[in-house]
Design a protein around this motif. Structure first.
Motif, PDB file in Angstrom:
ATOM      1  N   TYR A   1      -5.284  -0.236   5.527  1.00  0.00           N
ATOM      2  CA  TYR A   1      -4.646   1.013   5.942  1.00  0.00           C
ATOM      3  C   TYR A   1      -3.483   0.670   6.870  1.00  0.00           C
ATOM      4  CZ  TYR A   1      -4.459   6.049   6.618  1.00  0.00           C
ATOM      5  OH  TYR A   1      -4.067   7.365   6.584  1.00  0.00           O
TER       6      TYR A   1
ATOM      7  N   ILE B   1       4.360   5.707   3.207  1.00  0.00           N
ATOM      8  CA  ILE B   1       3.090   5.010   3.408  1.00  0.00           C
ATOM      9  C   ILE B   1       3.262   3.832   4.364  1.00  0.00           C
ATOM     10  CG2 ILE B   1       1.328   3.608   2.259  1.00  0.00           C
ATOM     11  CD1 ILE B   1       1.021   6.552   1.688  1.00  0.00           C
ATOM     12  N   THR B   2       4.361   3.122   4.237  1.00  0.00           N
ATOM     13  CA  THR B   2       4.572   1.909   5.031  1.00  0.00           C
ATOM     14  C   THR B   2       5.439   2.145   6.264  1.00  0.00           C
ATOM     15  OG1 THR B   2       6.472   1.340   3.623  1.00  0.00           O
ATOM     16  CG2 THR B   2       4.321   0.426   3.008  1.00  0.00           C
TER      17      THR B   2
ATOM     18  N   THR C   1      -3.658   6.962   0.535  1.00  0.00           N
ATOM     19  CA  THR C   1      -2.946   5.986   1.362  1.00  0.00           C
ATOM     20  C   THR C   1      -3.550   4.599   1.208  1.00  0.00           C
ATOM     21  OG1 THR C   1      -2.368   7.694   2.977  1.00  0.00           O
ATOM     22  CG2 THR C   1      -2.228   5.411   3.710  1.00  0.00           C
TER      23      THR C   1
ATOM     24  N   GLN D   1      -2.482   3.176  -2.218  1.00  0.00           N
ATOM     25  CA  GLN D   1      -1.097   2.722  -2.309  1.00  0.00           C
ATOM     26  C   GLN D   1      -0.822   1.551  -1.382  1.00  0.00           C
ATOM     27  OE1 GLN D   1       1.588   6.040  -1.872  1.00  0.00           O
ATOM     28  NE2 GLN D   1       0.675   7.191  -3.552  1.00  0.00           N
ATOM     29  N   TYR D   2      -1.374   1.587  -0.185  1.00  0.00           N
ATOM     30  CA  TYR D   2      -1.117   0.522   0.793  1.00  0.00           C
ATOM     31  C   TYR D   2      -1.788  -0.785   0.391  1.00  0.00           C
ATOM     32  CZ  TYR D   2      -0.565  -1.692   5.384  1.00  0.00           C
ATOM     33  OH  TYR D   2      -0.239  -2.549   6.412  1.00  0.00           O
TER      34      TYR D   2
END
Length: 300
Positions: A156, A51-52, A239, A242-243
């Motif tokens: 995002y 994700i990151t 996304t 979680q982000y």
């Protein structure tokens, strides 16, 4: 270490160790969070999917790699990342100028260009898109921008955030092509844009083509509904969740509410090829769509 030395060479391994991009673990070379991949004949390091992830490589990278035509002369590689599309251009080009906003990519960019023996042709400039190439012209401009439609109110990862309609970076690039391209130069970009069932929201790109005296061809291979059960929408919501540390259901609701407010129901993928109109026909935009013919997200 035999396999690593065969691929990277002793000097390459020592460079990775010196830059702290790799470390020894027993008899193995360990690359924390990195992977080495083959990309249409070149080798490159990028980050493991996450994700990151900042050193990104994904399906859109593959899509632009398939598109890129051999070019001679000078190339401008925008949203360059670790050099994915720049490396392919450098195989035939005289010079590649890559522009990337994240300074952290510099180490991997240098490693990737040296790994392929292309370091003499490739230059990385850290900057905000076109500010790094003021008053320069190129025979080819290529760009794999952040391209997903994300409402401004939702968090995002920057590598994917294309703004509410997906075109935030793309419209900036297209609006400067008349001054970036040589008289016979061309541009290749991939992207996505929202729209309704009848058509994608390409009117702004059509207006830019007229204003910038460009001949633009848009190939649209795919579309997907922006609804709760859409795999794409669910992936975007996950996304965002979680982000931004948000509950998934909240992220999904906010995402769908934004699309409803914009009165858009579909996301379209596209491949853009542009020339200066004086070199290739009249100014304007030609659109071909293939999403009713069983094509996939990026491929006709």
């Amino acid at each position: 270490m035999t396999e690593a030395e065969e691929i990277l060479g002793a000097d390459g391994i020592e460079t990775l160790l010196a830059l702290e991009l790799a470390k020894h673990e027993f008899d193995s070379l360990h690359l924390p969070n990195l992977r080495l991949i083959r990309h249409f004949g070149v080798m490159l390091f990028c980050q493991q999917p996450a994700i990151t992830a900042r050193f990104y490589y994904g399906n859109d990278s593959l899509a632009l790699g398939r598109l890129l035509l051999p070019v001679r002369g000078d190339v401008l590689d925008l949203c360059a990342g670790v050099g994915t599309q720049g490396l392919l251009c450098a195989l035939t080009a005289q010079r590649v100028v890559s522009v990337e906003v994240q300074a952290e990519v510099a180490k991997l960019y240098a490693i990737n260009s040296a790994l392929n023996g292309l370091e003499e042709k490739m230059e990385l400039r850290i900057g905000n898109l076109l500010e790094a190439v003021y008053d320069e012209r190129f025979d080819r401009v290529c760009c794999n921008p952040p391209l997903l439609p994300v409402p401004h109110s939702l968090p995002y990862p920057p590598v994917g955030d294309g703004g509410e309609d997906g075109l935030t970076i793309i419209r900036r690039v297209v609006s400067h092509l008349s001054t970036l391209l040589t008289p016979t130069g061309s541009c290749q970009i991939i992207g996505t844009v929202v729209g309704n069932e009848a058509e994608a929201a390409f009117q702004e790109l059509e207006d830019l083509a007229e204003d910038q005296e460009l001949s633009i061809q848009l190939i649209v291979p795919w579309r997907e509904q922006l609804e709760a059960q859409s795999p794409l929408v669910r992936s975007l919501a996950l996304t965002i969740s979680q982000y931004g540390n948000l509950p998934y259901e909240v992220a999904l609701h906010e995402l769908l509410a934004s699309y409803q407010a914009m009165q858009v129901r579909y996301l379209y993928s596209f491949l853009l090829l542009a020339h200066r109109a004086s070199a290739r026909g009249e100014a304007g935009l030609v659109l071909t769509h293939h999403y009713l013919r069983g094509s996939s997200f990026w491929s006709v």
